[in-house]
Enzyme design. Structure first.
Site, PDB file in Angstrom:
ATOM      1  N   ASN A   1       0.819  -1.231   0.000  1.00 52.68           N
ATOM      2  CA  ASN A   1       0.000   0.000   0.000  1.00 52.68           C
ATOM      3  C   ASN A   1       0.846   1.271   0.000  1.00 52.68           C
ATOM      4  O   ASN A   1       0.388   2.318  -0.446  1.00 52.68           O
ATOM      5  CB  ASN A   1      -1.024  -0.008   1.141  1.00 52.68           C
TER       6      ASN A   1
ATOM      7  N   PRO B   1      10.181  -6.857  -0.724  1.00 48.18           N
ATOM      8  CA  PRO B   1       9.016  -6.001  -0.955  1.00 48.18           C
ATOM      9  C   PRO B   1       7.794  -6.868  -1.241  1.00 48.18           C
ATOM     10  O   PRO B   1       7.930  -8.041  -1.589  1.00 48.18           O
ATOM     11  CB  PRO B   1       9.408  -5.196  -2.193  1.00 48.18           C
TER      12      PRO B   1
ATOM     13  N   THR C   1      -1.911  -8.360  10.766  1.00 48.00           N
ATOM     14  CA  THR C   1      -1.658  -8.832  12.134  1.00 48.00           C
ATOM     15  C   THR C   1      -1.390 -10.336  12.132  1.00 48.00           C
ATOM     16  O   THR C   1      -0.500 -10.810  12.850  1.00 48.00           O
ATOM     17  CB  THR C   1      -2.872  -8.486  13.022  1.00 48.00           C
TER      18      THR C   1
ATOM     19  N   GLU D   1       4.510  -3.352  12.397  1.00 53.03           N
ATOM     20  CA  GLU D   1       3.472  -2.337  12.153  1.00 53.03           C
ATOM     21  C   GLU D   1       2.314  -3.086  11.522  1.00 53.03           C
ATOM     22  O   GLU D   1       2.342  -3.414  10.340  1.00 53.03           O
ATOM     23  CB  GLU D   1       3.983  -1.242  11.198  1.00 53.03           C
TER      24      GLU D   1
ATOM     25  N   CYS E   1      -3.317   1.337   6.961  1.00 50.82           N
ATOM     26  CA  CYS E   1      -3.522   0.759   8.302  1.00 50.82           C
ATOM     27  C   CYS E   1      -4.081   1.792   9.258  1.00 50.82           C
ATOM     28  O   CYS E   1      -4.651   1.437  10.285  1.00 50.82           O
ATOM     29  CB  CYS E   1      -2.206   0.265   8.876  1.00 50.82           C
TER      30      CYS E   1
ATOM     31  N   SER F   1       0.575  11.354   9.878  1.00 49.30           N
ATOM     32  CA  SER F   1       1.908  10.765   9.731  1.00 49.30           C
ATOM     33  C   SER F   1       2.929  11.775   9.212  1.00 49.30           C
ATOM     34  O   SER F   1       2.701  12.397   8.171  1.00 49.30           O
ATOM     35  CB  SER F   1       1.867   9.602   8.741  1.00 49.30           C
TER      36      SER F   1
ATOM     37  N   GLU G   1       8.464   3.565  14.373  1.00 47.72           N
ATOM     38  CA  GLU G   1       9.246   3.935  13.187  1.00 47.72           C
ATOM     39  C   GLU G   1       9.249   5.446  13.051  1.00 47.72           C
ATOM     40  O   GLU G   1       8.369   6.136  13.576  1.00 47.72           O
ATOM     41  CB  GLU G   1       8.633   3.288  11.947  1.00 47.72           C
TER      42      GLU G   1
HETATM   43  C1  SIN Z   1       0.153   2.435   6.559  1.00 45.88           C
HETATM   44  O1  SIN Z   1      -1.031   2.598   6.620  1.00 45.88           O
HETATM   45  O2  SIN Z   1       0.612   1.311   6.342  1.00 45.88           O
HETATM   46  C2  SIN Z   1       1.100   3.600   6.736  1.00 45.88           C
HETATM   47  C3  SIN Z   1       0.392   4.873   6.698  1.00 45.88           C
HETATM   48  C4  SIN Z   1       1.227   6.085   6.982  1.00 45.88           C
HETATM   49  O3  SIN Z   1       2.449   6.035   7.099  1.00 45.88           O
HETATM   50  O4  SIN Z   1       0.606   7.129   7.096  1.00 45.88           O
END
Ligand code: SIN
Length: 544
Positions: A216, A240, A297, A317, A351, A507, A524
Site C-alpha cells: 500500500n 518487498p 496482524t 506495524e 492501516c 503521519s 518507526e
Molecule cells: C500504513 O497505513 O501502512 C502507513 C500509513 C502512513 O504512514 O501514514
C-alpha cells in the site's frame, strides 16, 4: 484530484500535486478507464508493458519505465533467482503486465543474508557523517526523479498519481530525516555509584536487518525502515510485497548512484508462493539480528513466533481498526474534511485509515448528510493516471471480495447504504457510506481495508471511548471536538499509538509511528525509530 483531499494531504506535508499526463502513461494506458458516479465508461483489460527505454546515465532525462528493473538487487548487482524462475507484476487497474521479477526462495534469501553480513563488517565502521552524506544524496536523487518514481508506483499499485507523488515525497522525507538522525546517536555517561569506575553506554548497530514491506506504500514503508537501519550502520535484506517490487528496485538503483556500497541494501523479490519461505528464512537465520515487518496482524504473529527461535529484536506495524469520533461540539465541516482524507486516502487501504466512524447523536443525521454530499462532489473512481481520479483500484479481486462481504454483512444486519455499496468491474469498488451501523457488524469489528465509511451512533463520551477501545487493535484513533477538557480526556484515554485531534492525517517523519496492543511492536520514524537498529552496550571502566 479532488480539492479537499489535496488540501488535506498538502497540509500534512506529503503530497506533491502533479497533474500532467505523460506520454508514457498515455502509451501504457491505451485502455483508459474512467469510472465516475456509478458508471464505467470504458474498461478494456489488455496486457500492457511499460515502454522500454534503456536506463540512462545519472543526470540524463529519463522516463518511469527506465526505472523498471526486472532483476533483484543483491550485493550491488542486478541478479536472477537461483532457480531462474520469475513472476509477473500486474497493474491492478488495467490488468496489464508491468513487468517480471525473479521469484526468489529460501536459497536466494540465505545468499543475500550472507552478503549483507559481509557488508555489515565494513558498513558498521563508517562514520555517521559518511552515512548521512549518502542518505542525503539518495534523497536528492529521489527528488530529482520524483515524477518517474510516482508514475512507477501508480503503474504497479494503482493509487492516483498525485497521491503517488505525495508518497514519494513522504518516502524521501525519511531519507532526509535519518540522514540527520545518523549524526545524533548519542551514548551516555552515567554518574557512577563506585568512585573508581566510570559507567558508559555505547549505542552500536545491531547487524543485518530483515525487512518485509507492504504494497500500500511501496516507497515510503521501505524508506521508513531501511533508512533508519542504514543510518544506524546496519545492513538490510528486504522483501518487498510481491505486488509492488518495482518501486523497491528503483530505490536500489538510486541508492547505488548515491554511493551506497554493495551489500548494504539488498532486495529479494518473491511471488506469493515463496513469500512464506523467504519470511521464515529471514526470521530464523542466525545472522539476521532484527526483523521489521509492516502488514497484516496474522502474518505479524507468525513472524514474531518464527523470530523467537533466535531471539531477534522485532518491529511490527500491523493492522488497525481506527475509531474516528465526532462529538457534538465538533466543527462538522472540519470533521467531514478530515474524514475524507483519513478514510479515502489510498482508497481506504491504509492501516491508519478510519475504520469505524462514531458520531454523537446530536449531529448524527447532519454529519451523515454532509459526508454524502462531499463524497458526491469530491470522489472520483478511475485509473490512477486519469486526470481527476481520487479513488484508484483495490489491490486485487480478493480485496474487493472482502470489502463487498463487509458491506453485505452490514446490510444483512440492518445498515443503510447511503452511497455506493457495490463493486465495479475489475478491482474497483464504489466509495461507500453506511449509516445505522452497529458494533456487531464485521465492518466495525474487522479492518475493511477499502473505501467504506461505516457510521455508528453514540450518546456519551464514555460510551464512545469504550467502543473505540473495545478492539484488540491500537494503531490510530481520531476525534473531533472543540471542548478543550474533552480533548485532553479523550486523547489520554484512547488506546492507540497515534491520535489525531481535529486532524485526519497525522503521519510525518518527525513523529513516532507505532501501534499499541495487537497493532504492533516498536516505533518507526522520529528520534525513536533509529533505536530499533541499535544495541545498547554498558561499558564499565574500572581502576580509574
Ligand atoms: C500504513 O497505513 O501502512 C502507513 C500509513 C502512513 O504512514 O501514514
Amino acid at each position: 484530484m479532488n480539492q479537499t483531499i489535496c488540501r488535506h494531504l498538502l497540509r500534512s506535508s506529503f503530497l506533491v500535486l502533479h497533474g500532467e499526463q505523460s506520454l508514457m502513461s498515455r502509451r501504457l494506458f491505451n485502455s483508459v478507464i474512467h469510472l465516475h458516479r456509478h458508471q464505467i465508461a470504458v474498461f478494456t483489460l489488455r496486457k500492457t508493458r511499460m515502454d522500454r527505454v534503456p536506463a540512462s546515465a545519472a543526470g540524463v532525462t529519463r522516463n518511469a519505465s527506465s526505472f523498471i528493473h526486472e532483476n533483484a538487487f543483491v550485493d550491488g548487482k542486478w541478479v536472477s533467482a537461483a532457480s531462474s524462475k520469475t513472476f509477473q507484476v500486474v497493474n491492478p487497474s488495467t490488468g496489464g503486465v508491468v513487468g517480471s521479477v525473479p521469484d526468489m526462495d529460501a536459497t536466494d534469501t540465505e545468499e543475500a543474508i550472507k552478503v549483507a553480513y559481509k557488508a555489515f563488517q565494513s558498513w558498521k565502521e563508517t562514520t555517521a557523517k559518511e552515512r548521512s552524506i549518502i542518505l542525503r544524496k539518495w534523497a536528492e536523487l529521489c527528488t530529482q526523479h520524483k515524477d518517474e518514481l510516482a508514475k512507477l508506483l501508480t503503474a504497479e499499485m494503482g493509487k492516483p498519481l498525485a497521491e503517488a507523488a505525495g508518497e514519494v515525497a513522504y518516502g524521501t522525507a525519511f531519507m532526509e530525516w535519518f540522514a540527520e538522525e545518523a549524526r545524533r546517536v548519542y551514548g551516555d555517561i552515567i554518574p557512577s555509584p563506585v568512585k573508581s569506575r566510570r559507567v558508559l553506554v555505547l549505542k552500536q548497530p545491531l547487524g543485518v536487518a530483515g525487512m518485509i514491506t507492504p504494497w500500500n506504500f511501496p516507497n515510503a514503508m521501505i524508506t521508513r525502515k531501511a533508512c533508519a537501519a542504514i543510518a544506524a550502520g546496519c545492513t538490510v535484506v528486504l522483501k518487498p510485497a510481491e505486488d509492488t517490487p518495482f518501486s523497491a528496485l528503483a530505490l536500489c538503483e538510486l541508492a547505488s548512484q548515491a554511493g551506497l556500497p554493495p551489500g548494504v541494501l539488498n532486495v529479494v523479490t518473491s511471488s506469493r508462493d515463496h513469500a512464506a519461505a523467504v519470511g521464515k528464512t529471514l526470521c530464523k537465520h542466525p545472522l539476521v539480528m532484527k526483523i521489521s515487518f509492516t502488514g497484516s496482524t496474522n502474518v505479524g504473529k507468525i513472524l514474531l513466533e518464527q523470530s523467537a527461535s533466535t531471539v531477534k529484536k522485532v518491529s511490527l506495524e500491523l493492522g488497525g481498526n481506527a475509531p474516528f469520533i465526532v462529538f457534538n461540539s465538533a466543527d462538522i465541516g472540519a470533521a467531514v474534511k478530515g474524514l475524507m482524507g483519513c478514510k479515502f486516502r489510498c482508497s481506504g487501504q491504509t492501516c491508519v485509515c478510519a475504520n469505524r466512524i462514531l458520531v454523537q447523536e446530536g449531529i448524527y443525521d447532519k454529519f451523515v448528510q454532509a459526508v454524502a454530499e462531499t463524497m458526491d462532489k469530491e470522489l472520483k473512481v478511475g485509473d490512477g493516471f486519469a486526470a481527476g481520479t481520487t479513488q484508484g483500484p483495490l489491490i486485487n479481486s480478493k480485496a474487493v471480495d472482502k470489502v463487498q462481504s463487509h458491506v453485505d454483512d452490514a446490510v444483512s444486519k440492518g445498515a443503510t447504504v447511503v452511497r455506493g455499496g457495490k463493486r465495479l468491474d475489475g478491482n474497483f469498488f464504489l466509495p461507500t457510506l453506511l449509516s445505522q451501523v452497529t458494533g456487531e457488524m464485521r465492518c466495525a469489528t474487522e479492518e475493511t481495508f477499502g473505501p467504506v465509511a461505516p457510521i455508528l451512533k453514540f450518546k456519551t463520551e464514555e460510551e464512545a471511548v469504550a467502543v473505540a477501545n473495545v478492539t484488540s487493535s491500537g494503531l490510530a484513533g481520531y476525534f473531533y471536538s472543540q471542548d478543550i477538557a474533552q480533548i485532553w480526556r479523550v486523547a489520554e484515554k484512547l488506546e492507540t499509538g497515534l491520535v489525531g485531534v481535529n486532524e485526519g492525517l497525522v503521519s510525518v517523519p518527525e513523529a513516532p509511528f507505532g501501534g499499541w496492543k495487537e497493532s504492533g511492536l516498536g516505533s518507526e520514524g522520529s528520534k525513536y525509530g533509529i533505536n530499533e537498529y541499535l544495541n545498547l552496550k554498558y561499558v564499565c571502566m574500572g581502576g580509574v
